[in-house]
Structures are given as structure tokens and as C-alpha cells.
Motif scaffolding. Structure first.
Motif, PDB file in Angstrom:
ATOM      1  N   MET A 128       0.801  -1.074   0.014  1.00  0.00           N
ATOM      2  CA  MET A 128      -0.035   0.034  -0.073  1.00  0.00           C
ATOM      3  C   MET A 128       0.992   1.319   0.084  1.00  0.00           C
ATOM      4  N   ARG A 129       2.029   1.228   0.760  1.00  0.00           N
ATOM      5  CA  ARG A 129       2.855   2.428   0.478  1.00  0.00           C
ATOM      6  C   ARG A 129       3.493   2.587  -0.966  1.00  0.00           C
ATOM      7  N   ALA A 130       3.750   1.307  -1.612  1.00  0.00           N
ATOM      8  CA  ALA A 130       4.306   1.482  -2.903  1.00  0.00           C
ATOM      9  C   ALA A 130       3.016   2.087  -3.712  1.00  0.00           C
ATOM     10  N   ALA A 131       1.746   1.738  -3.631  1.00  0.00           N
ATOM     11  CA  ALA A 131       0.759   2.347  -4.053  1.00  0.00           C
ATOM     12  C   ALA A 131       0.496   3.800  -4.310  1.00  0.00           C
ATOM     13  N   ILE A 132       0.687   4.194  -2.972  1.00  0.00           N
ATOM     14  CA  ILE A 132       0.635   5.771  -2.674  1.00  0.00           C
ATOM     15  C   ILE A 132       1.636   6.428  -3.156  1.00  0.00           C
ATOM     16  N   LEU A 133       3.005   6.040  -3.191  1.00  0.00           N
ATOM     17  CA  LEU A 133       4.094   6.689  -3.551  1.00  0.00           C
ATOM     18  C   LEU A 133       3.878   6.514  -5.295  1.00  0.00           C
ATOM     19  N   HIS A 134       3.236   5.651  -6.058  1.00  0.00           N
ATOM     20  CA  HIS A 134       3.066   5.703  -7.324  1.00  0.00           C
ATOM     21  C   HIS A 134       2.084   6.909  -7.529  1.00  0.00           C
ATOM     22  N   LEU A 135       0.877   6.924  -6.616  1.00  0.00           N
ATOM     23  CA  LEU A 135       0.175   8.176  -6.994  1.00  0.00           C
ATOM     24  C   LEU A 135       0.906   9.611  -6.739  1.00  0.00           C
ATOM     25  N   ALA A 136       1.665   9.529  -5.836  1.00  0.00           N
ATOM     26  CA  ALA A 136       2.417  10.604  -5.496  1.00  0.00           C
ATOM     27  C   ALA A 136       3.183  11.219  -6.507  1.00  0.00           C
ATOM     28  N   PHE A 137       4.147  10.111  -7.211  1.00  0.00           N
ATOM     29  CA  PHE A 137       5.367  10.429  -7.829  1.00  0.00           C
ATOM     30  C   PHE A 137       4.737  10.494  -9.435  1.00  0.00           C
ATOM     31  N   GLU A 138       4.100   9.382  -9.751  1.00  0.00           N
ATOM     32  CA  GLU A 138       3.356   9.261 -11.197  1.00  0.00           C
ATOM     33  C   GLU A 138       2.404   9.974 -11.448  1.00  0.00           C
ATOM     34  N   GLY A 139       1.399  10.042 -10.552  1.00  0.00           N
ATOM     35  CA  GLY A 139      -0.072  10.968 -10.599  1.00  0.00           C
ATOM     36  C   GLY A 139       0.343  12.164 -10.532  1.00  0.00           C
ATOM     37  N   GLU A 161      12.605   1.643   4.572  1.00  0.00           N
ATOM     38  CA  GLU A 161      13.875   1.122   3.987  1.00  0.00           C
ATOM     39  C   GLU A 161      13.934   0.263   2.463  1.00  0.00           C
ATOM     40  N   ALA A 162      12.781  -0.714   2.650  1.00  0.00           N
ATOM     41  CA  ALA A 162      12.690  -1.834   1.675  1.00  0.00           C
ATOM     42  C   ALA A 162      12.249  -0.978   0.356  1.00  0.00           C
ATOM     43  N   LEU A 163      11.586   0.195   0.340  1.00  0.00           N
ATOM     44  CA  LEU A 163      11.171   0.986  -0.831  1.00  0.00           C
ATOM     45  C   LEU A 163      12.122   2.077  -1.184  1.00  0.00           C
ATOM     46  N   GLY A 164      13.184   2.104  -0.780  1.00  0.00           N
ATOM     47  CA  GLY A 164      14.346   2.968  -1.168  1.00  0.00           C
ATOM     48  C   GLY A 164      14.684   4.169  -0.332  1.00  0.00           C
ATOM     49  N   ARG A 184      13.421   9.493  10.765  1.00  0.00           N
ATOM     50  CA  ARG A 184      13.060  10.214   9.684  1.00  0.00           C
ATOM     51  C   ARG A 184      13.518   9.337   8.359  1.00  0.00           C
ATOM     52  N   TRP A 185      12.653   9.634   7.305  1.00  0.00           N
ATOM     53  CA  TRP A 185      13.183   8.887   5.953  1.00  0.00           C
ATOM     54  C   TRP A 185      12.764  10.020   4.811  1.00  0.00           C
ATOM     55  N   ARG A 186      13.511  10.034   3.628  1.00  0.00           N
ATOM     56  CA  ARG A 186      13.101  10.718   2.678  1.00  0.00           C
ATOM     57  C   ARG A 186      13.354   9.595   1.421  1.00  0.00           C
ATOM     58  N   LEU A 187      12.592  10.063   0.400  1.00  0.00           N
ATOM     59  CA  LEU A 187      12.658   9.304  -0.941  1.00  0.00           C
ATOM     60  C   LEU A 187      12.520   9.989  -2.070  1.00  0.00           C
ATOM     61  N   THR A 188      13.672  10.361  -2.606  1.00  0.00           N
ATOM     62  CA  THR A 188      13.822  11.271  -3.867  1.00  0.00           C
ATOM     63  C   THR A 188      13.118  10.531  -5.208  1.00  0.00           C
ATOM     64  N   ARG A 189      12.642  11.543  -5.953  1.00  0.00           N
ATOM     65  CA  ARG A 189      11.825  10.971  -7.250  1.00  0.00           C
ATOM     66  C   ARG A 189      12.906  10.278  -8.025  1.00  0.00           C
ATOM     67  N   ARG A 196      10.309   2.162 -10.389  1.00  0.00           N
ATOM     68  CA  ARG A 196       9.184   2.195 -10.765  1.00  0.00           C
ATOM     69  C   ARG A 196       8.308   1.157 -11.251  1.00  0.00           C
ATOM     70  N   ARG A 197       7.061   1.050 -10.501  1.00  0.00           N
ATOM     71  CA  ARG A 197       6.165  -0.474 -10.926  1.00  0.00           C
ATOM     72  C   ARG A 197       5.576   0.135 -12.041  1.00  0.00           C
ATOM     73  N   SER A 198       5.276  -0.944 -12.963  1.00  0.00           N
ATOM     74  CA  SER A 198       4.702  -0.919 -14.100  1.00  0.00           C
ATOM     75  C   SER A 198       3.069  -1.400 -14.003  1.00  0.00           C
ATOM     76  N   ASN A 199       2.971  -2.000 -12.983  1.00  0.00           N
ATOM     77  CA  ASN A 199       1.667  -2.872 -12.603  1.00  0.00           C
ATOM     78  C   ASN A 199       0.837  -2.232 -11.749  1.00  0.00           C
ATOM     79  N   ILE A 200       0.838  -0.737 -11.473  1.00  0.00           N
ATOM     80  CA  ILE A 200       0.091  -0.105 -10.760  1.00  0.00           C
ATOM     81  C   ILE A 200      -0.856   0.984 -11.519  1.00  0.00           C
ATOM     82  N   GLU A 201      -2.353   0.690 -11.571  1.00  0.00           N
ATOM     83  CA  GLU A 201      -2.961   1.647 -12.157  1.00  0.00           C
ATOM     84  C   GLU A 201      -3.657   2.835 -11.219  1.00  0.00           C
TER      85      GLU A 201
END
Ligand code: COA
Length: 215
Positions: A128-139, A161-164, A184-189, A196-201
Motif C-alpha cells: 500500500m505504501r508502494a501504491a501511494i508512492l505511485h500516486l504521488a510520483f507518477e500521478g 527502507e525496503a522501498l528505497g 525520519r526517512w526521505r525518498l527522492t523522485r 518504478r512499478r509498471s503494474n499499478i493503475e
């Protein structure tokens, strides 16, 4: 055509494992029994104060809903929050929020989540974190995502950590009134784009942008 006058309620993020759906009152009602049962009963306490989920029933349910309604109604270019219900098929199992923090200036977001205790440790938190990151970065074209978790919240820290995400120092907060250290954690674009996931709509993003003042 949308039946909602508030486009974020029509948003969907669909992955092979789960779906994030805009948190309508009908979906929140489905989550109420889980909230009533408790999502912050296990040690260590996961949330920083103030947090309705630490309250006793029935105050807990009411304050939890009121905070979400308040969040829906507080939408500024520099501060907005989107609430999603995590769905496994037609079963509501948790929440995943995306929070715009000075998005108009820095394109930065953070996130917040919880799962029903019975739905944890099955990989859903990460998905679900990967999903919300996809919305944030891609969307929405975010530049950076941040996250914070108490030092002893193994699951949340591990998801980041696992998501980079990279470690970005520490902070203090209280939980049930007791001080504790936050990681505290940060993930840059750029780092997100490496995996980047290609299987999230994404569904309904364009209609949301004007509401969130996103150019
Ligand atoms: C945080 C939360 C959403 C994570 O979801 P989850 O489904 O439990 O996490 P996952 O199953 O995706 O696990 C992610 C990683 O953490 C590890 N993990 C999860 N729970 C763990 C536990 N209790 N002890 C040790 N490791 C754990 C998993 O093994 C996995 O590690 P891996 O990537 O090396 O395989 C969920 O645990 C939760 O709702 N916690 C309470 C609320 C909360 O902490 N919210 C976040 C506030 S900052």
C-alpha cells in the motif's frame, strides 16, 4: 461520470494485491468495527500524539471520523490530505493517507497508514505504501516523499527502507504522552524511478489536480 462533487473520493490506486479507494463515508463505515476493536492496542505504541485511535470508545470512533472529515475540508495549496481505504477485494482492511506538505512550493508529500491487526505481516503494508508512492510520483509529479516512524516500529521503518527511502535523521514526538525518538526517512523522485512499478493503475487523477491546486 463522477457521482461525487469531491473528486478525491473517486480516486483509485489498483495494484495486483490490493486497491486504495477514496475514503467515502460508506467505506469508513466498513472500517468502524476495526477501529472499535482497536488498531493501537499492541506495543510499542505506533502513533504520535494527538491520535484519536488511542482514545477509548465511543470517543475514539467519533474523533477518528471527525479528523477525517476535517481533513477533507481543509484543502490548501500548501496543505492537503487524501484518505484512502485499503481494500482486499470488497473487504476494507486499513487506511493509507497521502499528505501534501508544501506541495505547491516543494512538491513534497508524506504518508500515514494502518492495517487491521489481523491483516499485518503479509506484505500489505509495503504494497500500500508502494501504491501511494505511485500516486504521488507518477500521478501528481511529486519530487520527494518523506516518512517518520518511532525507532521501535519495525514494520513501518522496514517498509520505508525496503522501498528505497534513505535515513534522514531523527526527531522527537510523544506517544500517549511519553517522549520517544522518531526515525525520519526521505525518498527522492530519482530513487523512486529506479524501481518504478509498471503494474499499478491510477484512476481519477486528472480530476483531482485542480482541487489540490496541482499545475
Ligand atoms: C505499519 C504497517 C502498516 C505495516 O504493514 P505490514 O503489512 O504489517 O508490513 P509488511 O507485511 O509489508 O512488512 C514490511 C516489513 O516489515 C517486517 N515486519 C512487519 N511486521 C513486523 C514485526 N512485527 N516484527 C518484525 N518485522 C516485521 C516484514 O517482515 C517486512 O520485512 P521485509 O521487507 O524485510 O520482508 C502495519 O504494521 C501497521 O498497521 N502497524 C500499526 C500502525 C503503524 O505502525 N502505522 C505506521 C505509523 S508510522
Amino acid at each position: 461520470m463522477s457521482v461525487n462533487f469531491y473528486p478525491p473520493l473517486d480516486l483509485k490506486v489498483i495494484t495486483p494485491k490490493l486497491e486504495l479507494r477514496g475514503a467515502t463515508d460508506a467505506l469508513l463505515t466498513q472500517l468502524l468495527p476495526i477501529v472499535r476493536e482497536g488498531v493501537a492496542e499492541r506495543q510499542p505504541d505506533p502513533f504520535d500524539d494527538p491520535m484519536s485511535l488511542y482514545d477509548d470508545n465511543p470517543v475514539r470512533e467519533r474523533k477518528w471520523l471527525q479528523a477525517i472529515w476535517r481533513g477533507r475540508g481543509t484543502v490548501r495549496p500548501d496543505a492537503w490530505r487524501l484518505y484512502f481505504v485499503v481494500m482486499l477485494g470488497e473487504e476494507a482492511v486499513g487506511m493509507q493517507d497521502l499528505i501534501g506538505v508544501n506541495f505547491d512550493t516543494f512538491r513534497t508529500v508524506t504518508s500515514f497508514s494502518w492495517l487491521a491487526p489481523g491483516a499485518r505481516q503479509q506484505g500489505l503494508g509495503r504494497e500500500m505504501r508502494a501504491a501511494i508512492l505511485h500516486l504521488a510520483f507518477e500521478g501528481f509529479g511529486a519530487a520527494q516523499a518523506s516518512s517518520e516512524a518511532f525507532f521501535d516500529n519495525v514494520a513501518s521503518n522496514r517498509v520505508s527502507e525496503a522501498l528505497g527511502y534513505q535515513a534522514n535523521g531523527h526527531d522527537w514526538a510523544t506517544r500517549r504522552g511519553e517522549p520517544a525518538v522518531l526515525n525520519r526517512w526521505r525518498l527522492t523522485r530519482d530513487v523512486w524511478a529506479l524501481d518504478r512499478r509498471s503494474n499499478i493503475e491510477l484512476v481519477g487523477v486528472e480530476a483531482c489536480k485542480p482541487v489540490l491546486f496541482i499545475q
